[in-house]
Motif scaffolding. Structure first.
Motif, PDB file in Angstrom:
ATOM      1  N   ILE A   1       4.711  -6.184   4.167  1.00  0.00           N
ATOM      2  CA  ILE A   1       6.062  -6.022   3.632  1.00  0.00           C
ATOM      3  C   ILE A   1       6.041  -4.726   2.840  1.00  0.00           C
ATOM      4  N   ARG A   2       6.683  -3.720   3.363  1.00  0.00           N
ATOM      5  CA  ARG A   2       6.561  -2.367   2.842  1.00  0.00           C
ATOM      6  C   ARG A   2       7.236  -2.197   1.481  1.00  0.00           C
ATOM      7  N   LYS A   3       6.570  -1.393   0.647  1.00  0.00           N
ATOM      8  CA  LYS A   3       7.126  -0.922  -0.631  1.00  0.00           C
ATOM      9  C   LYS A   3       7.469  -2.038  -1.615  1.00  0.00           C
ATOM     10  N   ARG A   4       6.759  -3.172  -1.537  1.00  0.00           N
ATOM     11  CA  ARG A   4       6.997  -4.243  -2.515  1.00  0.00           C
ATOM     12  C   ARG A   4       5.754  -4.499  -3.360  1.00  0.00           C
ATOM     13  N   GLY A   5       4.790  -3.570  -3.284  1.00  0.00           N
ATOM     14  CA  GLY A   5       3.567  -3.718  -4.062  1.00  0.00           C
ATOM     15  C   GLY A   5       3.681  -3.066  -5.430  1.00  0.00           C
ATOM     16  N   LEU A   6       2.539  -2.663  -5.978  1.00  0.00           N
ATOM     17  CA  LEU A   6       2.484  -2.051  -7.303  1.00  0.00           C
ATOM     18  C   LEU A   6       2.747  -0.550  -7.212  1.00  0.00           C
ATOM     19  N   PRO A   7       3.187   0.061  -8.313  1.00  0.00           N
ATOM     20  CA  PRO A   7       3.358   1.515  -8.315  1.00  0.00           C
ATOM     21  C   PRO A   7       2.019   2.213  -8.091  1.00  0.00           C
ATOM     22  N   GLY A   8       2.036   3.283  -7.303  1.00  0.00           N
ATOM     23  CA  GLY A   8       0.821   4.060  -7.074  1.00  0.00           C
ATOM     24  C   GLY A   8       0.635   5.082  -8.180  1.00  0.00           C
ATOM     25  N   ARG A   9      -0.515   5.044  -8.863  1.00  0.00           N
ATOM     26  CA  ARG A   9      -0.756   5.949  -9.984  1.00  0.00           C
ATOM     27  C   ARG A   9      -0.982   7.380  -9.511  1.00  0.00           C
ATOM     28  N   ARG A  10      -1.564   7.548  -8.336  1.00  0.00           N
ATOM     29  CA  ARG A  10      -1.884   8.890  -7.851  1.00  0.00           C
ATOM     30  C   ARG A  10      -0.897   9.357  -6.774  1.00  0.00           C
ATOM     31  N   SER A  11      -0.579   8.464  -5.845  1.00  0.00           N
ATOM     32  CA  SER A  11       0.243   8.863  -4.705  1.00  0.00           C
ATOM     33  C   SER A  11       1.737   8.775  -4.976  1.00  0.00           C
ATOM     34  N   GLY A  12       2.137   8.046  -6.029  1.00  0.00           N
ATOM     35  CA  GLY A  12       3.555   7.830  -6.260  1.00  0.00           C
ATOM     36  C   GLY A  12       4.082   6.759  -5.320  1.00  0.00           C
ATOM     37  N   GLY A  13       5.320   6.323  -5.527  1.00  0.00           N
ATOM     38  CA  GLY A  13       5.870   5.266  -4.692  1.00  0.00           C
ATOM     39  C   GLY A  13       5.212   3.930  -4.994  1.00  0.00           C
ATOM     40  N   ARG A  14       5.410   2.982  -4.105  1.00  0.00           N
ATOM     41  CA  ARG A  14       4.827   1.654  -4.279  1.00  0.00           C
ATOM     42  C   ARG A  14       3.967   1.280  -3.084  1.00  0.00           C
ATOM     43  N   GLY A  15       3.004   0.411  -3.354  1.00  0.00           N
ATOM     44  CA  GLY A  15       2.176  -0.119  -2.285  1.00  0.00           C
ATOM     45  C   GLY A  15       2.917  -1.206  -1.525  1.00  0.00           C
ATOM     46  N   ASP A  16       2.189  -1.923  -0.677  1.00  0.00           N
ATOM     47  CA  ASP A  16       2.778  -2.960   0.166  1.00  0.00           C
ATOM     48  C   ASP A  16       2.298  -4.340  -0.269  1.00  0.00           C
ATOM     49  N   VAL A  17       3.015  -5.347   0.181  1.00  0.00           N
ATOM     50  CA  VAL A  17       2.537  -6.721   0.085  1.00  0.00           C
ATOM     51  C   VAL A  17       1.925  -7.069   1.439  1.00  0.00           C
ATOM     52  N   ILE A  18       0.663  -7.440   1.442  1.00  0.00           N
ATOM     53  CA  ILE A  18      -0.048  -7.767   2.678  1.00  0.00           C
ATOM     54  C   ILE A  18      -0.295  -9.272   2.700  1.00  0.00           C
ATOM     55  N   VAL A  19       0.219  -9.913   3.742  1.00  0.00           N
ATOM     56  CA  VAL A  19       0.164 -11.374   3.850  1.00  0.00           C
ATOM     57  C   VAL A  19      -0.836 -11.755   4.942  1.00  0.00           C
ATOM     58  N   LEU A  20      -1.851 -12.513   4.565  1.00  0.00           N
ATOM     59  CA  LEU A  20      -2.829 -13.026   5.525  1.00  0.00           C
ATOM     60  C   LEU A  20      -2.382 -14.417   5.971  1.00  0.00           C
ATOM     61  N   VAL A  21      -2.055 -14.534   7.254  1.00  0.00           N
ATOM     62  CA  VAL A  21      -1.574 -15.805   7.793  1.00  0.00           C
ATOM     63  C   VAL A  21      -2.770 -16.698   8.132  1.00  0.00           C
ATOM     64  N   LYS A  22      -2.712 -17.941   7.675  1.00  0.00           N
ATOM     65  CA  LYS A  22      -3.795 -18.891   7.931  1.00  0.00           C
ATOM     66  C   LYS A  22      -3.215 -20.193   8.481  1.00  0.00           C
ATOM     67  N   LEU A  23      -3.977 -20.834   9.343  1.00  0.00           N
ATOM     68  CA  LEU A  23      -3.566 -22.131   9.874  1.00  0.00           C
ATOM     69  C   LEU A  23      -3.924 -23.217   8.869  1.00  0.00           C
TER      70      LEU A  23
END
Length: 253
Positions: free
Chosen positions: A192-214
Motif C-alpha cells: 500500500i503505497r505512501k502510507r508508511g513512515l516519513p523518510g528521513r533521507r529520501s523524503g516522502g513516505r514509505g509503504d505499508v507491506i502486508v504479508l498474507v498468511k493462511l
C-alpha cells in the motif's frame, strides 16, 4: 538517558516534556567545591594543573607530563570543602526538558541537548551536553523496516481463493484498506503505497507491506468438516507431481 515513544509519535513527530534530576553547578561555591568559592593556587603544580614525572620504560627513563593528582588538573585547591555540595561542585536539581521527536526518527536516534549535561569540574569551563536516546515501543501489529511498515494478515482459505477487502484503522486515524485479489497465495506480499513512515533521507513516505498468511483454525466443527470433505476433490490438484514441479519452478524463478 533513554526516552520511550510510540510508533504514532514517530509517524507524526511529537513534542516531549520530561522532568529529571540533573546535576547543576553548586550556587554556594560557584562549582569550585571550595567553601565560599575561595580557592588558591595548587602548590604541587604551581597552578599549572600538570606535573612532570620521570617514568621507567624498559631500560630507558623518560620525562612525561601528567595531570596533577592533587588538584585533578585544575591548578586550584581549597582549604575547606563546600558544605552544600560536599566539595563536588555539583548539586542535583529538578529540571524540565522540552524537546522534539522528528517524524520518521529511527530507534537509537540520539538528540543532543546543549548545555544540559554535567557542569565542568571546579567550575572551569562550559557545562556539558545531555544526550537523549530514542526507544520506540512495540506496536500491536506493525514492525518497521526503514520508512516501511510491515504487518501480517491471516486470512481463511475462502478469502484467498475468492479475494476480500479488509479495513483497519491506521496510525494517522484514517482507514487503511487492504485489497486482497482473488487467487492470492499464502506468503505473498501486498504493498500500500505512501502510507508508511516519513523518510528521513529520501523524503516522502514509505509503504505499508502486508504479508498474507493462511489462517489455520485450531478446531473445526463437524458441519464444517463435512463441507470440506465434499469439496476436497475440487480443491486438490489434478496431477500432484506436475503441481509440485510447477511450484518448484515458480519458487526458483
Amino acid at each position: 538517558i533513554i526516552h520511550t515513544v510510540s510508533l504514532l509519535d514517530i509517524y507524526n513527530g511529537s513534542t516531549e516534556e520530561i522532568e529529571l534530576e540533573l546535576p547543576t553547578q553548586c550556587d554556594a561555591c560557584e562549582g569550585t567545591g571550595a567553601e565560599g568559592g575561595q580557592t588558591e593556587s595548587c602548590s604541587d603544580c604551581n597552578g599549572q594543573g600538570r606535573v612532570r614525572m620521570r617514568q621507567q620504560v624498559g631500560p630507558f627513563v623518560q620525562d612525561v607530563v601528567r595531570e596533577c593528582p592533587t588538584c585533578n588538573g585544575t591548578g586550584q585547591t581549597s582549604a575547606a570543602s563546600c558544605g552544600a555540595c560536599d566539595g563536588t561542585g555539583q548539586t542535583m536539581k529538578s529540571t524540565t526538558l522540552r524537546f522534539s521527536i522528528p517524524a520518521g526518527a529511527e530507534e537509537g536516534t540520539r538528540l543532543r541537548m546543549r548545555g544540559r549535561g554535567s557542569p565542568a569540574p571546579q567550575g572551569n569551563g562550559q557545562q556539558g551536553d545531555l544526550f537523549i536516546e530514542i526507544e520506540v515501543e512495540e506496536h500491536p501489529w506493525f514492525e518497521r523496516s526503514g520508512p516501511d511498515l510491515i504487518m501480517s494478515l491471516p486470512l481463511g482459505y475462502a478469502d484467498l481463493v475468492l479475494g476480500t477487502s479488509i479495513t483497519i484503522e491506521h496510525l494517522d486515524g484514517k482507514d487503511l484498506t487492504i485489497k486482497v485479489p482473488a487467487g492470492t497465495t499464502s506468503g505473498e506480499t501486498l504493498e500500500i503505497r505512501k502510507r508508511g513512515l516519513p523518510g528521513r533521507r529520501s523524503g516522502g513516505r514509505g509503504d505499508v507491506i502486508v504479508l498474507v498468511k493462511l489462517h489455520m483454525p485450531k478446531k473445526v466443527d463437524k458441519k464444517t468438516k463435512k463441507t470440506l470433505q465434499e469439496i476436497r476433490e475440487n480443491l486438490a490438484p489434478v496431477d500432484m507431481i506436475e503441481r509440485i514441479k510447477e511450484d518448484a519452478k515458480d519458487r526458483r524463478s
